[in-house]
Structures are given as C-alpha cells and as structure tokens.
Enzyme design. Structure first.
Site, PDB file in Angstrom:
ATOM      1  N   CYS A 125       0.821  -1.212   0.000  1.00 30.17           N
ATOM      2  CA  CYS A 125       0.000   0.000   0.000  1.00 30.17           C
ATOM      3  C   CYS A 125       0.854   1.260   0.000  1.00 30.17           C
ATOM      4  CB  CYS A 125      -0.940  -0.001   1.202  1.00 30.17           C
ATOM      5  SG  CYS A 125      -0.114  -0.178   2.793  1.00 30.17           S
ATOM      6  N   HIS A 158      19.334  -1.051  -0.700  1.00 32.79           N
ATOM      7  CA  HIS A 158      17.946  -0.609  -0.526  1.00 32.79           C
ATOM      8  C   HIS A 158      17.031  -1.795  -0.236  1.00 32.79           C
ATOM      9  CE1 HIS A 158      14.354   1.856  -1.048  1.00 32.79           C
ATOM     10  NE2 HIS A 158      13.862   0.877  -1.783  1.00 32.79           N
TER      11      HIS A 158
END
Length: 436
Positions: free
Chosen positions: A51, A98
């Site tokens: 989301c 990352h």
C-alpha cells in the site's frame, strides 16, 4: 553478468495517495512480470508492491534504469510529467542495500515493522511462480529475507513499539503473562479502543467485553472485530467487578471510572490491571493506590514510547552494521562468479587427464584384475583432486579479495584451457556503486 546489472525503480511513498493508488500492482503483478520478461534485455525481475511501496527489481543486460521508469508510465498509462517527480532509481550495490533496508524495516514508516518482511517474501514467491527470477534475484531476495529475520530476532527491535495502543497491551502482559483465560473489559469504541482490542486478540485474548456510551458505535466495532462481546454502558461496573483487565479510552470530560463506585464493586486485594489511555483521564488516579490494583496512565505509555524511540535509534545502527556485513558477503559472492568458469573447467580438465592416464596405464597392465585397476583409478582421481583443490581455494580467495586480475586469469586460461578452446571471463573487478 553481475550485481552491477541490478536495477531498482520505485515510486516514493511521499507521492500523493491518488498517484500511489494508480501505481499499485497488487493483483496485476503477474501480468506486469510477464510484460517485463518481454522487454529486450530484462533477464530477471521481482515486483514488491504494497500500500506504500511499488518497486521493480530487475537484472538487465544493460544497466539503464530508464527502461523500468518507462515501464511504470506505460503499464499504468501515466504521463512522465506526473510520474517523474516521485520516481527514484538505484543500481548495483546501492539497489542491493535498498532491498536489504526494506526487508529489515528501515524504510518503513514504523521502523522495524514485521509486515514488510512477509510482503518481500510474498513478492519473491510470486516472481518465482511466474518464472521471472534467476540466479541473482533468487540470491538477493533469499539473503534479504534471512537478514530481515535475523535483524528482528537478534535486536528485538519490534519489541520496542512506538504505538501507544500496542504498548498498553505490553504493559498488561507484564501483569498477566497469558490473556486467553482473562476477562478484559474495554470502555470506549473509538479508534484507540479498536486498536487496543486488535492487539489483544493478536496476543491471544478471547474474553473481551466492550461498552460505549453510544451503543450503536460498539455494535459497529463488533462488525469489524467479531471476537468482542458488546455490553450496555450502564452495566460497566458490573463487568469491572468481573474483569482481570480494564481499559478505558473515551473522550469524556470526566472520570468514566470513579473511586467511590469502583470501591463499591471491587474486592480489596483482588488483582486487576487498569489502563487509562484517555486525555483527560478516564480513571480516577486514586484507584491506583488500592491494594491489588495496577494502574497505567497515558503518561506511562508515552514515556515508554519515548524510551523505545531512543532504543530503536540504537538498534537501527546495529541493523545497519548487519546490512553492511551482508553487502560485503554479496560483493564477495559476486566476485567469485568471475572464477566459476575457470573452476569448472579446471575440474573438467583434471577429470579428463585422469581418464586418459588411467586408460594408458590400464592397457599396459594386462595382468591386473578389475579390483586392482579400480584402485589405480581411484588413486589418480584423489591425486588430481588434491592438486586442483589447492588452486581452487586460491582462486576463490583471490576473487573474494578482488585480486583476480588479468594476469592470474591469463595464467590459468592460457595454461590449462587452450586445449579445450575455452574463453576465460574478463578479470574480476569491484562491484560498482552508483545511483541514477
């Protein structure tokens, strides 16, 4: 081919919600992976879609992130002007770092949260099912998931929650270690009461009663959390009398649990845990002085939240060190890939020499039986394996230390593989660190 071929392009969680909604892959992940595989030069791909996050990780023959940036616009039919301010791109070891930070929860709004780790794992599983992964993405996502698990288990960062509602439940668990057989009474059906109940259910509570001045609001909460039992607000002291835990989270301007009525229904010495999450306070603070009563206030919870924030900052540093160690391991692994072809051909060459020498010796020793011939063959293989193994260890060490330069490659390629017409890899070099 190596880690320098890794690309990562994503849409920032700071993007407006209406844009994040449009770039959410969700049920279209399989479709997107299929289209990525059709792009010339994309060899492997995994999509992490939540989301708050939409990211594509890909191994490409040409490490140019614009191919993935363009894919976002094309797939979701968005023009560049709208999308480009919120696009971020990384490549090489920066993209690996990352991914590791995402899996460890360091890129989440709530640092160290657990849900993202399961989402990364699910993303990898979907990509494997769609057959879009390969040697590099499988290695990186496997390492990311393992690192994420270790970071949480070794530091316990998730135990230091910043959520007032979750801290409230942790305080209750300090008083009652097991909640499954405890009567829990919650006063207030607002957002805070709802969050506390969800955490209680997650921790095993099964006997949860809720009361709200507006009965209909309590019924609405039950529709969302069917585990609760709604009781009339007028009967709250009756249920307080039967409860092991009382939590009050209303916006009333006065005490919802006053001293006189509590004293009338509470048996002195009975163990009860009370949590006041309201401001102004719901529970008369003098109740906390009664024998057997443990009372926690919003100040206790906020103080713990601040302490947890400080602990988390320290634990983040520890997790970042763990990430650095994992990145070094990935760089060493990637560098050893440069030696793989030589190692494979060295073993093949040794096997070939053993076979030819065995045939030569076997033809000259006609008097030996099969058992003795097998002993000779076994001895030749052992000698060859010991000699080759010494060089293999040296090659792996040089590769891990980024010292497998051109001169070493030429010695082994020229001295061993010419007979097999093998082409050596280019000399190993450090994995590039760059970001677009």
């Amino acid at each position: 081919m190596g880690i320098e071929q890794l690309l990562m392009v994503g849409v920032s969680r700071e993007a407006p919600i209406e844009l994040r909604e449009k770039v959410c892959f969700d049920k279209r992940t399989g479709e997107a992976l299929a289209k990525l595989k059709e792009i010339n030069g994309i060899l492997e791909a995994v999509i992490v879609s939540t989301c708050h996050r939409s990211e594509i990780y890909a191994i490409a023959s040409e490490p140019k992130t614009d191919v993935l940036t363009n894919f976002f616009g094309d797939f979701f039919a968005l023009d560049d002007a709208r999308l480009s301010p919120y696009i971020y791109a990384l490549d090489g070891i920066c993209a690996v770092e990352h991914l590791f930070r995402v899996a460890c929860g360091l890129e989440s709004m709530v640092v160290g949260e657990d849900q993202i780790l399961s989402q990364v794992k699910q993303a990898w599983e979907i990509a494997k099912k769609c057959k879009s992964t390969g040697k590099y993405t499988n290695k990186l996502f496997r390492e990311a998931i393992t690192l994420g698990k270790n970071a949480r288990s070794q530091t316990g960062i998730t135990n230091h929650s910043l959520s007032i509602s979750y801290i409230a439940v942790l305080f209750i668990l300090e008083v009652f270690k097991d909640l499954h057989d405890k009567n829990i009474f919650v006063i207030g059906a607002g957002e805070m009461g709802k969050l506390v109940i969800k955490h209680l259910v997650a921790k095993g509570a099964r006997r949860i009663y809720i009361s709200n001045r507006t009965y209909e609001n309590a019924l609405k909460l039950k529709e969302e959390i069917p585990e609760v039992t709604v009781v009339p607000y007028e009967q709250k002291y009756e249920y307080i009398n039967q409860s092991h835990v009382v939590i009050s989270a209303t916006n009333a301007p006065h005490y919802t649990v006053n001293l006189e009525k509590f004293t009338a229904c509470h048996h002195p010495g009975d163990k009860i845990c009370m949590v006041d999450i309201a401001l102004p306070r719901d529970i008369d603070p003098r109740i906390g002085e009664i024998d057997g009563v443990t009372l926690f206030t919003i100040d206790d919870l906020k103080r713990t939240a601040v302490e947890n924030q400080k602990k988390r900052e320290h634990l983040v540093t520890i997790i970042e060190d763990m990430i650095d160690d994992s990145l070094n391991d990935i760089i060493k692994w990637d560098n050893t890939i440069y030696a793989e072809k030589m190692i494979r051909h060295m073993n093949e060459y040794a096997d070939e020499v053993c076979r030819s020498e065995y045939e030569r010796v076997k033809n000259k020793l006609q008097d030996l039986d099969e058992k003795e011939k097998e002993k000779i063959k076994y001895s030749l293989e052992r000698v060859a394996a010991k000699i080759v193994n010494r060089y293999l260890i040296g090659l792996k060490t040089l590769a891990e230390e980024e010292k497998l330069d051109e001169s070493v490659v030429n010695v082994f390629a020229g001295g061993i593989f010419d007979e097999k017409n093998c082409k050596s890899r280019q000399p190993a070099k450090p994995v590039g660190i760059s970001a677009n």
